[in-house]
Design an enzyme around this catalytic site. Structure first.
Site, PDB file in Angstrom:
ATOM      1  N   LYS A  59       0.693  -1.061  -0.268  1.00 51.77           N
ATOM      2  CA  LYS A  59       0.221  -0.196  -0.066  1.00 51.77           C
ATOM      3  C   LYS A  59       0.250   1.500  -0.069  1.00 51.77           C
ATOM      4  O   LYS A  59       1.890   1.521   0.820  1.00 51.77           O
ATOM      5  CB  LYS A  59      -0.572  -0.027   1.353  1.00 51.77           C
ATOM      6  CG  LYS A  59      -1.963   0.876   1.166  1.00 51.77           C
ATOM      7  CD  LYS A  59      -3.530   0.910   0.675  1.00 51.77           C
ATOM      8  CE  LYS A  59      -4.423   2.163   0.526  1.00 51.77           C
ATOM      9  NZ  LYS A  59      -4.144   2.305  -0.710  1.00 51.77           N
ATOM     10  N   THR A 115      -5.783  13.320   6.508  1.00 51.22           N
ATOM     11  CA  THR A 115      -3.708  13.804   7.487  1.00 51.22           C
ATOM     12  C   THR A 115      -4.358  15.273   8.899  1.00 51.22           C
ATOM     13  O   THR A 115      -3.312  14.912   9.383  1.00 51.22           O
ATOM     14  CB  THR A 115      -3.277  13.767   6.731  1.00 51.22           C
ATOM     15  OG1 THR A 115      -3.533  13.066   4.792  1.00 51.22           O
ATOM     16  CG2 THR A 115      -2.004  13.912   6.646  1.00 51.22           C
ATOM     17  N   SER A 122      -7.075   5.554   4.087  1.00 52.83           N
ATOM     18  CA  SER A 122      -7.577   5.127   2.729  1.00 52.83           C
ATOM     19  C   SER A 122      -7.412   3.099   3.437  1.00 52.83           C
ATOM     20  O   SER A 122      -8.185   3.074   2.409  1.00 52.83           O
ATOM     21  CB  SER A 122      -5.482   5.077   2.051  1.00 52.83           C
ATOM     22  OG  SER A 122      -5.578   6.030   1.484  1.00 52.83           O
ATOM     23  N   LYS A 150       5.325   4.005   8.464  1.00 54.17           N
ATOM     24  CA  LYS A 150       4.435   4.511   8.557  1.00 54.17           C
ATOM     25  C   LYS A 150       3.331   3.098   8.114  1.00 54.17           C
ATOM     26  O   LYS A 150       2.291   3.085   9.906  1.00 54.17           O
ATOM     27  CB  LYS A 150       4.686   4.915   7.635  1.00 54.17           C
ATOM     28  CG  LYS A 150       3.452   6.300   7.531  1.00 54.17           C
ATOM     29  CD  LYS A 150       2.748   7.336   6.023  1.00 54.17           C
ATOM     30  CE  LYS A 150       3.309   8.078   6.401  1.00 54.17           C
ATOM     31  NZ  LYS A 150       3.697   9.404   5.338  1.00 54.17           N
ATOM     32  N   ASN A 156      -3.940  20.965   1.434  1.00 53.27           N
ATOM     33  CA  ASN A 156      -5.010  19.598   2.235  1.00 53.27           C
ATOM     34  C   ASN A 156      -4.502  19.756   3.474  1.00 53.27           C
ATOM     35  O   ASN A 156      -5.078  19.526   4.425  1.00 53.27           O
ATOM     36  CB  ASN A 156      -4.884  19.206   1.332  1.00 53.27           C
ATOM     37  CG  ASN A 156      -5.839  17.262   2.331  1.00 53.27           C
ATOM     38  OD1 ASN A 156      -4.908  16.285   2.145  1.00 53.27           O
ATOM     39  ND2 ASN A 156      -7.572  17.383   2.076  1.00 53.27           N
ATOM     40  N   LYS A 158       5.621   1.896  -2.993  1.00 53.86           N
ATOM     41  CA  LYS A 158       5.381   3.256  -3.595  1.00 53.86           C
ATOM     42  C   LYS A 158       4.788   3.258  -5.052  1.00 53.86           C
ATOM     43  O   LYS A 158       5.969   2.377  -5.804  1.00 53.86           O
ATOM     44  CB  LYS A 158       6.358   4.374  -2.973  1.00 53.86           C
ATOM     45  CG  LYS A 158       5.960   6.139  -3.106  1.00 53.86           C
ATOM     46  CD  LYS A 158       5.581   6.144  -2.134  1.00 53.86           C
ATOM     47  CE  LYS A 158       4.696   7.236  -2.227  1.00 53.86           C
ATOM     48  NZ  LYS A 158       3.559   7.941  -1.697  1.00 53.86           N
ATOM     49  N   GLY A 173      -3.385   8.000  -4.159  1.00 56.36           N
ATOM     50  CA  GLY A 173      -2.893   9.050  -5.143  1.00 56.36           C
ATOM     51  C   GLY A 173      -1.362   9.795  -4.083  1.00 56.36           C
ATOM     52  O   GLY A 173      -1.158   8.709  -2.758  1.00 56.36           O
ATOM     53  N   ASP A 174      -0.470  10.941  -4.699  1.00 55.84           N
ATOM     54  CA  ASP A 174      -0.032  11.160  -4.190  1.00 55.84           C
ATOM     55  C   ASP A 174       0.551  12.770  -4.606  1.00 55.84           C
ATOM     56  O   ASP A 174      -0.868  13.222  -5.443  1.00 55.84           O
ATOM     57  CB  ASP A 174       1.972  10.861  -4.116  1.00 55.84           C
ATOM     58  CG  ASP A 174       2.518  10.843  -3.397  1.00 55.84           C
ATOM     59  OD1 ASP A 174       2.730  10.588  -1.767  1.00 55.84           O
ATOM     60  OD2 ASP A 174       3.723  11.206  -3.396  1.00 55.84           O
ATOM     61  N   GLN A 195       7.309   4.458   4.091  1.00 58.15           N
ATOM     62  CA  GLN A 195       5.727   3.653   4.070  1.00 58.15           C
ATOM     63  C   GLN A 195       5.875   2.238   4.519  1.00 58.15           C
ATOM     64  O   GLN A 195       4.747   1.842   5.423  1.00 58.15           O
ATOM     65  CB  GLN A 195       5.642   3.466   2.652  1.00 58.15           C
ATOM     66  CG  GLN A 195       3.765   3.380   2.411  1.00 58.15           C
ATOM     67  CD  GLN A 195       3.440   4.980   2.141  1.00 58.15           C
ATOM     68  OE1 GLN A 195       4.178   5.740   1.874  1.00 58.15           O
ATOM     69  NE2 GLN A 195       2.212   4.975   3.030  1.00 58.15           N
TER      70      GLN A 195
HETATM   71  P1  NDP Z   1      -0.980  20.048  -1.012  1.00 56.98           P
HETATM   72  O1  NDP Z   1      -0.135  20.552  -2.690  1.00 56.98           O
HETATM   73  O2  NDP Z   1      -2.359  20.431  -0.563  1.00 56.98           O
HETATM   74  O3  NDP Z   1       0.175  21.320  -0.509  1.00 56.98           O
HETATM   75  C1  NDP Z   1       1.323  21.578   0.079  1.00 56.98           C
HETATM   76  C2  NDP Z   1       1.353  23.140   0.615  1.00 56.98           C
HETATM   77  O4  NDP Z   1       2.644  23.095   0.907  1.00 56.98           O
HETATM   78  C3  NDP Z   1       0.337  24.284   0.150  1.00 56.98           C
HETATM   79  O5  NDP Z   1       0.180  25.104   0.234  1.00 56.98           O
HETATM   80  C4  NDP Z   1       1.587  24.746  -0.759  1.00 56.98           C
HETATM   81  O6  NDP Z   1       1.562  26.143  -1.291  1.00 56.98           O
HETATM   82  C5  NDP Z   1       2.983  24.552  -0.060  1.00 56.98           C
HETATM   83  N1  NDP Z   1       3.905  24.144  -0.152  1.00 56.98           N
HETATM   84  C6  NDP Z   1       4.781  23.431  -1.873  1.00 56.98           C
HETATM   85  N2  NDP Z   1       5.590  23.914  -1.643  1.00 56.98           N
HETATM   86  C7  NDP Z   1       6.555  24.292  -0.515  1.00 56.98           C
HETATM   87  C8  NDP Z   1       7.505  25.612  -0.528  1.00 56.98           C
HETATM   88  N3  NDP Z   1       8.689  24.660  -1.700  1.00 56.98           N
HETATM   89  N4  NDP Z   1       7.594  26.640  -0.025  1.00 56.98           N
HETATM   90  C9  NDP Z   1       6.962  26.785   1.311  1.00 56.98           C
HETATM   91  N5  NDP Z   1       5.655  26.489   0.580  1.00 56.98           N
HETATM   92  C10 NDP Z   1       5.259  25.295  -0.326  1.00 56.98           C
HETATM   93  O7  NDP Z   1      -0.209  19.002  -0.016  1.00 56.98           O
HETATM   94  P2  NDP Z   1      -0.721  18.611   0.948  1.00 56.98           P
HETATM   95  O8  NDP Z   1      -1.527  19.491   1.906  1.00 56.98           O
HETATM   96  O9  NDP Z   1      -1.767  16.754   0.348  1.00 56.98           O
HETATM   97  O10 NDP Z   1       1.238  18.128   1.103  1.00 56.98           O
HETATM   98  C11 NDP Z   1       2.056  18.549   2.371  1.00 56.98           C
HETATM   99  C12 NDP Z   1       2.553  17.720   2.943  1.00 56.98           C
HETATM  100  O11 NDP Z   1       1.932  16.484   3.445  1.00 56.98           O
HETATM  101  C13 NDP Z   1       3.247  16.827   1.208  1.00 56.98           C
HETATM  102  O12 NDP Z   1       5.417  16.736   2.654  1.00 56.98           O
HETATM  103  C14 NDP Z   1       3.024  15.596   0.928  1.00 56.98           C
HETATM  104  O13 NDP Z   1       3.691  14.360   0.907  1.00 56.98           O
HETATM  105  C15 NDP Z   1       2.310  15.558   3.258  1.00 56.98           C
HETATM  106  N6  NDP Z   1       1.318  14.255   3.261  1.00 56.98           N
HETATM  107  C16 NDP Z   1       0.352  14.251   2.553  1.00 56.98           C
HETATM  108  C17 NDP Z   1      -0.495  13.472   2.980  1.00 56.98           C
HETATM  109  C18 NDP Z   1      -2.200  13.787   2.353  1.00 56.98           C
HETATM  110  O14 NDP Z   1      -3.462  13.048   3.046  1.00 56.98           O
HETATM  111  N7  NDP Z   1      -2.790  14.707   1.861  1.00 56.98           N
HETATM  112  C19 NDP Z   1      -0.792  12.319   3.722  1.00 56.98           C
HETATM  113  C20 NDP Z   1       0.959  12.231   4.620  1.00 56.98           C
HETATM  114  C21 NDP Z   1       1.606  13.194   4.353  1.00 56.98           C
HETATM  115  P3  NDP Z   1       1.599  26.410  -3.218  1.00 56.98           P
HETATM  116  O15 NDP Z   1      -0.174  26.521  -2.915  1.00 56.98           O
HETATM  117  O16 NDP Z   1       1.366  27.881  -3.428  1.00 56.98           O
HETATM  118  O17 NDP Z   1       1.937  25.473  -4.158  1.00 56.98           O
END
Ligand code: NDP
Length: 444
Positions: A90, A209, A376, A114, A240, A126, A165-166, A111
């Site tokens: 997964k 999350t 998930s 986790k 998110n 992955k 997704g990712d 993973q």
């Molecule tokens: P999103 O794409 O929804 O949001 C990412 C946020 O981070 C946005 O606000 C983005 O800004 C900002 N961001 C991205 N790159 C940068 C940067 N270089 N500097 C500053 N801000 C930045 O992603 P998620 O919220 O889904 O994921 C965020 C993190 O959580 C990732 O590391 C992801 O791998 C991890 N994660 C997510 C899960 C999930 O279920 N969604 C589960 C487990 C881990 P902008 O809008 O300007 O791009």
């Protein structure tokens, strides 16, 4: 040479040019040193660590697809089925130009632990491709996803490997991939998670999350004599994870004063208005300058800076390596008592060490953001049962899982003489279950 050092050297030698994978193995095995040393003879005889760091199966394939002008493109694609000791593989599918085998192996290896920590029967995997969905038409994305799934469908299934997704793989991509899987295999089964609600998705997956991060943070604070109620929380990101972390933090009585995006950040001393934030980010897909324009008294700053705001709790929820040593020093100086990682690997190694040395409660992403994959797995259960649970049912199970994760890593850290080191606790708790299952299943 110790067994741990031998295996780290072996990984570097056998997997050239995969620095992220070397780093992940090193970080995990270093923190397992005390556990490995206690069982060194048995683990060495069974080559347990060599088996753990070697994927059970690695699939590499080409994905040809045709763009809107009739031009054919070819992308590289990967699925690493890393470890199935405790359940079907997964893990997500990342679509980003930076994707290569080393990155997929690093993510797949992480993973394993986790997924083990969630307490649910899911193994580690992955996958992904160096395809970039940004700037492509819907038809081009569909063409890629269908070609990708045409090959991948031979190797996955509801009881063997269930991708999700990712980065770059959202609801649209999952929909196209699910449709193609169903068409080719002729079965309607929960082969992917993160599906739309109309075709087998789970309620509360969107919130999982961020909500899960707060459930774990709340429990960590409670067990250390603190309470989230009334605390000031600093959050980075506004995607998110960040949005639903902010929402749950406020529901639990905390005041969230910052959010950021890739261009700047806002400081809202009266507390972030989550409804306004959602409108700007989820509906209008606009920058945070719009937030400052819409609400009087809000400061907007270009660049980085959320960690300079004095707070009780810091939640990095944007991206990798966004909290470095200088930021850690600012947090300690500002009176912070806890950091919990919503993003994957947002805190650098030096920053993590500094925070831990200064007595800050530190919850690693492997545990703190596991609510996404846990939900998930709940989606898989609902698909198998052919039932849909209510939001409250899923949210209740999520909370239970996150509280359990905290206790598992807390107890593992205590048992091995590292009380309060939740990084070590997470790796140990995740590892022991997998090692036990691998041992019980013989040499496979
Ligand atoms: P999103 O794409 O929804 O949001 C990412 C946020 O981070 C946005 O606000 C983005 O800004 C900002 N961001 C991205 N790159 C940068 C940067 N270089 N500097 C500053 N801000 C930045 O992603 P998620 O919220 O889904 O994921 C965020 C993190 O959580 C990732 O590391 C992801 O791998 C991890 N994660 C997510 C899960 C999930 O279920 N969604 C589960 C487990 C881990 P902008 O809008 O300007 O791009």
């Amino acid at each position: 040479m110790s067994y741990v050092d031998e295996v780290i050297d072996l990984v570097v030698e056998k997997n050239p040019a995969q620095p992220e994978f070397h780093q992940a193995v090193k970080e995990v095995l270093e923190s397992l040193r005390v556990v490995i040393e206690a069982n060194e003879e048995a683990y060495r005889k069974d080559a347990l660590l060599e088996r753990l760091v070697t994927p059970e199966r690695q699939l590499l394939f080409r994905v040809p697809w045709v763009d809107d002008k009739g031009q054919v493109h070819v992308n590289n694609a990967f699925r690493v089925q890393f470890n199935s000791a405790i359940g079907p593989y997964k893990g997500g599918l990342r679509l980003h130009p930076s994707v290569n085998l080393g990155i997929i192996k690093f993510l797949g290896f992480e993973q394993i632990f986790k997924n083990s920590l969630t307490g649910l029967p899911i193994g580690g995997g992955k996958g992904g491709s160096d395809f970039d969905p940004k700037g492509k038409s819907d038809r081009e994305v569909m063409a890629f996803c269908q070609s990708f799934m045409t090959e991948l469908s031979k190797y996955i299934g509801a009881d063997t490997d269930v991708p999700a997704g990712d980065i770059g793989t959202g609801a649209r991509e999952i929909g196209y991939m699910f449709g193609q899987y169903k068409r080719i295999r002729g079965v309607y089964e929960g082969v992917l998670t993160g599906k739309g609600l109309s075709y087998g998705g789970s309620l509360a997956r969107t919130e999982a999350t961020g909500y899960g991060l707060l459930y774990l943070t709340e429990e960590m604070l409670r067990c250390n004599g603190h309470d989230l109620n009334g605390k000031t929380v600093v959050i980075s990101g506004s995607g998110n994870v960040a949005i639903y972390a902010a929402q749950k933090a406020q529901q639990l009585g905390a005041k969230v004063v910052t959010v950021s995006d890739s261009t700047g950040w806002v400081y809202d001393k009266d507390g972030i208005d989550v409804a306004l934030l959602k409108e700007i980010k989820e509906v209008k897909r606009a920058r945070l300058t719009e937030y400052a324009k819409a609400k009087p008294g809000v400061e907007y700053h270009e660049g980085r800076g959320v960690w300079t705001i004095p707070c009780d709790v810091a939640l990095p929820c944007a991206t990798q390596n966004e909290l470095d040593l200088e930021d850690a020093k600012a947090l300690v100086a500002g009176g912070c008592i806890a950091v919990a990682e919503g993003a994957n690997m947002p805190t650098t190694m030096e920053a993590t060490e500094y925070l831990q040395k200064n007595g800050i409660l530190f919850a690693p992403g492997k545990a703190a953001n596991a609510g996404g994959v846990a939900t998930s797995a709940l989606e898989m259960s609902q698909n198998s049962e052919r039932l849909s649970w209510t939001f409250e049912e899923v949210d209740g199970k999520l909370k239970h899982i996150m509280v359990n994760i905290f206790h598992n890593l807390d107890e593992a850290a205590k048992k091995y003489g590292m009380e309060g080191n939740y990084v070590a606790g997470a790796n140990i708790a995740g590892f022991l279950k997998v090692a036990d299952a691998m041992t019980a299943q013989g040499i496979v």
